[in-house]
Design a protein around this motif. Structure first.
Motif, PDB file in Angstrom:
ATOM      1  N   ARG A 173       0.844  -1.191   0.000  1.00  0.00           N
ATOM      2  CA  ARG A 173       0.000   0.000   0.000  1.00  0.00           C
ATOM      3  C   ARG A 173       0.882   1.244   0.000  1.00  0.00           C
ATOM      4  NH1 ARG A 173      -4.928   0.804   0.621  1.00  0.00           N
ATOM      5  NH2 ARG A 173      -4.618   2.720   1.811  1.00  0.00           N
ATOM      6  N   LEU A 174       0.475   2.224  -0.785  1.00  0.00           N
ATOM      7  CA  LEU A 174       1.148   3.521  -0.773  1.00  0.00           C
ATOM      8  C   LEU A 174       0.463   4.374   0.299  1.00  0.00           C
ATOM      9  CD1 LEU A 174       1.552   4.130  -4.605  1.00  0.00           C
ATOM     10  CD2 LEU A 174       3.192   3.118  -3.013  1.00  0.00           C
ATOM     11  N   ASP A 175       0.823   4.081   1.549  1.00  0.00           N
ATOM     12  CA  ASP A 175       0.182   4.684   2.719  1.00  0.00           C
ATOM     13  C   ASP A 175       1.111   5.749   3.306  1.00  0.00           C
ATOM     14  OD1 ASP A 175      -1.024   5.324   5.114  1.00  0.00           O
ATOM     15  OD2 ASP A 175      -1.482   3.245   5.653  1.00  0.00           O
ATOM     16  N   ARG A 176       0.711   6.997   3.214  1.00  0.00           N
ATOM     17  CA  ARG A 176       1.559   8.087   3.708  1.00  0.00           C
ATOM     18  C   ARG A 176       1.818   7.976   5.210  1.00  0.00           C
ATOM     19  NH1 ARG A 176       0.043  13.837   0.772  1.00  0.00           N
ATOM     20  NH2 ARG A 176       0.189  13.141  -1.407  1.00  0.00           N
ATOM     21  N   ALA A 177       0.889   7.366   5.942  1.00  0.00           N
ATOM     22  CA  ALA A 177       1.055   7.250   7.383  1.00  0.00           C
ATOM     23  C   ALA A 177       2.234   6.360   7.758  1.00  0.00           C
ATOM     24  CB  ALA A 177      -0.227   6.703   8.011  1.00  0.00           C
ATOM     25  N   LEU A 178       2.687   5.519   6.829  1.00  0.00           N
ATOM     26  CA  LEU A 178       3.787   4.605   7.103  1.00  0.00           C
ATOM     27  C   LEU A 178       5.152   5.182   6.722  1.00  0.00           C
ATOM     28  CD1 LEU A 178       2.164   1.265   5.850  1.00  0.00           C
ATOM     29  CD2 LEU A 178       2.311   2.127   8.205  1.00  0.00           C
ATOM     30  N   LEU A 179       5.164   6.352   6.103  1.00  0.00           N
ATOM     31  CA  LEU A 179       6.423   6.969   5.692  1.00  0.00           C
ATOM     32  C   LEU A 179       7.190   7.496   6.899  1.00  0.00           C
ATOM     33  CD1 LEU A 179       5.131   8.948   2.579  1.00  0.00           C
ATOM     34  CD2 LEU A 179       6.523   6.879   2.551  1.00  0.00           C
ATOM     35  N   ARG A 180       8.511   7.493   6.773  1.00  0.00           N
ATOM     36  CA  ARG A 180       9.384   7.986   7.828  1.00  0.00           C
ATOM     37  C   ARG A 180      10.424   8.934   7.224  1.00  0.00           C
ATOM     38  NH1 ARG A 180       5.695   6.395   9.975  1.00  0.00           N
ATOM     39  NH2 ARG A 180       5.475   4.815  11.616  1.00  0.00           N
ATOM     40  N   PRO A 181      10.996   9.844   8.021  1.00  0.00           N
ATOM     41  CA  PRO A 181      12.017  10.759   7.481  1.00  0.00           C
ATOM     42  C   PRO A 181      13.176   9.989   6.862  1.00  0.00           C
ATOM     43  CG  PRO A 181      11.306  11.477   9.658  1.00  0.00           C
ATOM     44  CD  PRO A 181      10.690  10.122   9.444  1.00  0.00           C
ATOM     45  N   MET A 182      13.635  10.464   5.727  1.00  0.00           N
ATOM     46  CA  MET A 182      14.743   9.818   5.029  1.00  0.00           C
ATOM     47  C   MET A 182      16.069  10.341   5.560  1.00  0.00           C
ATOM     48  SD  MET A 182      15.288   9.463   0.934  1.00  0.00           S
ATOM     49  CE  MET A 182      16.374   8.189   0.276  1.00  0.00           C
ATOM     50  N   SER A 183      16.954   9.441   5.879  1.00  0.00           N
ATOM     51  CA  SER A 183      18.252   9.813   6.420  1.00  0.00           C
ATOM     52  C   SER A 183      19.001  10.729   5.454  1.00  0.00           C
ATOM     53  CB  SER A 183      19.083   8.559   6.688  1.00  0.00           C
ATOM     54  OG  SER A 183      20.372   8.895   7.141  1.00  0.00           O
ATOM     55  N   GLY A 184      19.450  11.875   5.968  1.00  0.00           N
ATOM     56  CA  GLY A 184      20.242  12.799   5.166  1.00  0.00           C
ATOM     57  C   GLY A 184      19.446  13.713   4.270  1.00  0.00           C
ATOM     58  N   GLN A 185      18.104  13.539   4.222  1.00  0.00           N
ATOM     59  CA  GLN A 185      17.274  14.400   3.366  1.00  0.00           C
ATOM     60  C   GLN A 185      16.046  14.825   4.174  1.00  0.00           C
ATOM     61  OE1 GLN A 185      17.186  13.847  -0.839  1.00  0.00           O
ATOM     62  NE2 GLN A 185      18.337  11.938  -0.744  1.00  0.00           N
ATOM     63  N   ALA A 186      16.188  15.971   4.843  1.00  0.00           N
ATOM     64  CA  ALA A 186      15.223  16.405   5.841  1.00  0.00           C
ATOM     65  C   ALA A 186      13.823  16.650   5.284  1.00  0.00           C
ATOM     66  CB  ALA A 186      15.738  17.669   6.527  1.00  0.00           C
ATOM     67  N   GLN A 187      13.734  16.979   4.008  1.00  0.00           N
ATOM     68  CA  GLN A 187      12.426  17.316   3.425  1.00  0.00           C
ATOM     69  C   GLN A 187      11.773  16.137   2.714  1.00  0.00           C
ATOM     70  OE1 GLN A 187      14.338  20.555   1.239  1.00  0.00           O
ATOM     71  NE2 GLN A 187      12.966  22.000   2.232  1.00  0.00           N
ATOM     72  N   VAL A 188      12.293  14.936   2.959  1.00  0.00           N
ATOM     73  CA  VAL A 188      11.803  13.748   2.263  1.00  0.00           C
ATOM     74  C   VAL A 188      11.324  12.705   3.262  1.00  0.00           C
ATOM     75  CG1 VAL A 188      12.400  11.881   0.678  1.00  0.00           C
ATOM     76  CG2 VAL A 188      13.401  14.153   0.353  1.00  0.00           C
ATOM     77  N   MET A 189      10.119  12.173   3.024  1.00  0.00           N
ATOM     78  CA  MET A 189       9.590  11.033   3.760  1.00  0.00           C
ATOM     79  C   MET A 189       9.672   9.817   2.832  1.00  0.00           C
ATOM     80  SD  MET A 189       8.692  12.322   6.699  1.00  0.00           S
ATOM     81  CE  MET A 189       7.455  11.265   7.461  1.00  0.00           C
ATOM     82  N   TYR A 190       9.962   8.636   3.430  1.00  0.00           N
ATOM     83  CA  TYR A 190      10.345   7.505   2.581  1.00  0.00           C
ATOM     84  C   TYR A 190       9.941   6.178   3.218  1.00  0.00           C
ATOM     85  CZ  TYR A 190      13.734   3.924   1.049  1.00  0.00           C
ATOM     86  OH  TYR A 190      14.332   2.771   0.627  1.00  0.00           O
TER      87      TYR A 190
END
Length: 294
Positions: A173-190
């Motif tokens: 599922r492409l569930d935004r609630a499961l995204l977490r901050p991406m290491s080294g890229q503060a403006q990206v959830m991954y």
């Protein structure tokens, strides 16, 4: 020739529609597959499936030097679908971007709400059916051991199939609630939604990425890994190998081996992406999996 055979051949042939003429150097803007509903054509009896759907290729086998065979975009009409069929040399993932659909793998069927996808690996059969009264936005990604598409139809539309309350197959599922901050890229959830172990071909991963408005998402070039970036929502600018292009919802961006890429969200809403990684070959995929610990 049976109608089902003709339709299957038409789907395979459609993957070739985007092939450039020999010697024709495309710009990045020309390489990007653009979602254009007016270019979709209506087809019926797809792999012996029920009803009708509208369909068009976004990327063909020329898009990457790796074994991405195609990315297709379509709309599945109510009470319609794609019949159950096998792939023995390639792998597919049906993705629904909205609504709900009945996904089948090896004769087991479950209803799943979008945005979601179900991978079908080599040697297994799959199907999809829209039991609702509303059209479903659909995407299909195909990667092979080679550039050759194969299929074997079972003549099973899966209408009225018995449903398992818990899917007896892999799904994502492409569930935004499961995204977490991406290491080294503060403006990206991954989130990596599908790992290398899911697939038998050089298909290596599926990632879900969300870039905040005004944010950037950068990646170094990899000699043995290509990517297909699909824009789920939002607007942005992509740079591939130093060349820039505008992108928006429904666009498919090919990033070949050895090409650095970066993205910037330019709209007022986040830029949401599904990223598909395809390795040069199985050895390169194994090395990638070892390096990432997966």
């Amino acid at each position: 020739m049976k109608v089902t055979a003709r339709i299957s051949a038409a789907i395979a042939a459609a993957a070739l529609c985007a092939v450039a003429a020999p010697g024709f150097a495309q710009t990045l803007n020309e390489k990007i597959g653009r979602d254009a509903p007016e270019k979709m054509r209506e087809i019926t009896n797809v792999h012996a499936g029920a009803g009708r759907m509208r369909f068009a290729p976004l990327l063909g086998p020329d898009a990457l030097s790796t074994n991405l065979i195609f990315v297709h975009r379509g709309v599945i009409a109510p009470k319609s679908g794609i019949g159950q069929h096998y792939h023995n040399q390639c792998e597919e993932m049906f993705v629904i971007l909205d609504g709900e659909a009945e996904f089948t793998v090896n004769g087991r069927t479950s209803r799943i709400a979008g945005p979601a996808g179900v991978p079908d690996v080599t040697g297994h059969a799959h199907a999809i059916y829209n039991p609702t009264d509303h059209p479903i936005e659909w995407l299909n990604i195909n990667v092979g051991h080679t550039k050759r598409y194969d299929n074997f139809d079972l003549g099973d539309a899966r209408e009225g199939a018995a449903l398992d309350p818990v899917p007896q197959f892999m799904s994502m599922r492409l569930d935004r609630a499961l995204l977490r901050p991406m290491s080294g890229q503060a403006q990206v959830m991954y989130r990596r939604v599908l790992e290398p172990t899911v697939f038998n071909t050089p298909w290596s991963y599926v990632d879900h990425v969300l870039v905040a408005p005004g944010g950037t998402f950068d990646a170094a070039k990899h000699a043995d890994m290509s990517e297909m970036l699909y824009v789920v929502n939002g607007e942005g600018e992509v740079t591939v190998a130093g060349e820039k292009a505008r992108i928006g919802k429904g666009d498919a961006v090919p990033v070949d081996l050895g090409q650095a890429r970066s993205l910037r969200a330019t709209g007022s809403a986040p830029l949401e992406l599904m990223v598909v990684g395809v390795a040069r070959d199985l050895a390169a995929k194994a090395a990638f999996a070892a390096a990432t610990g997966k």
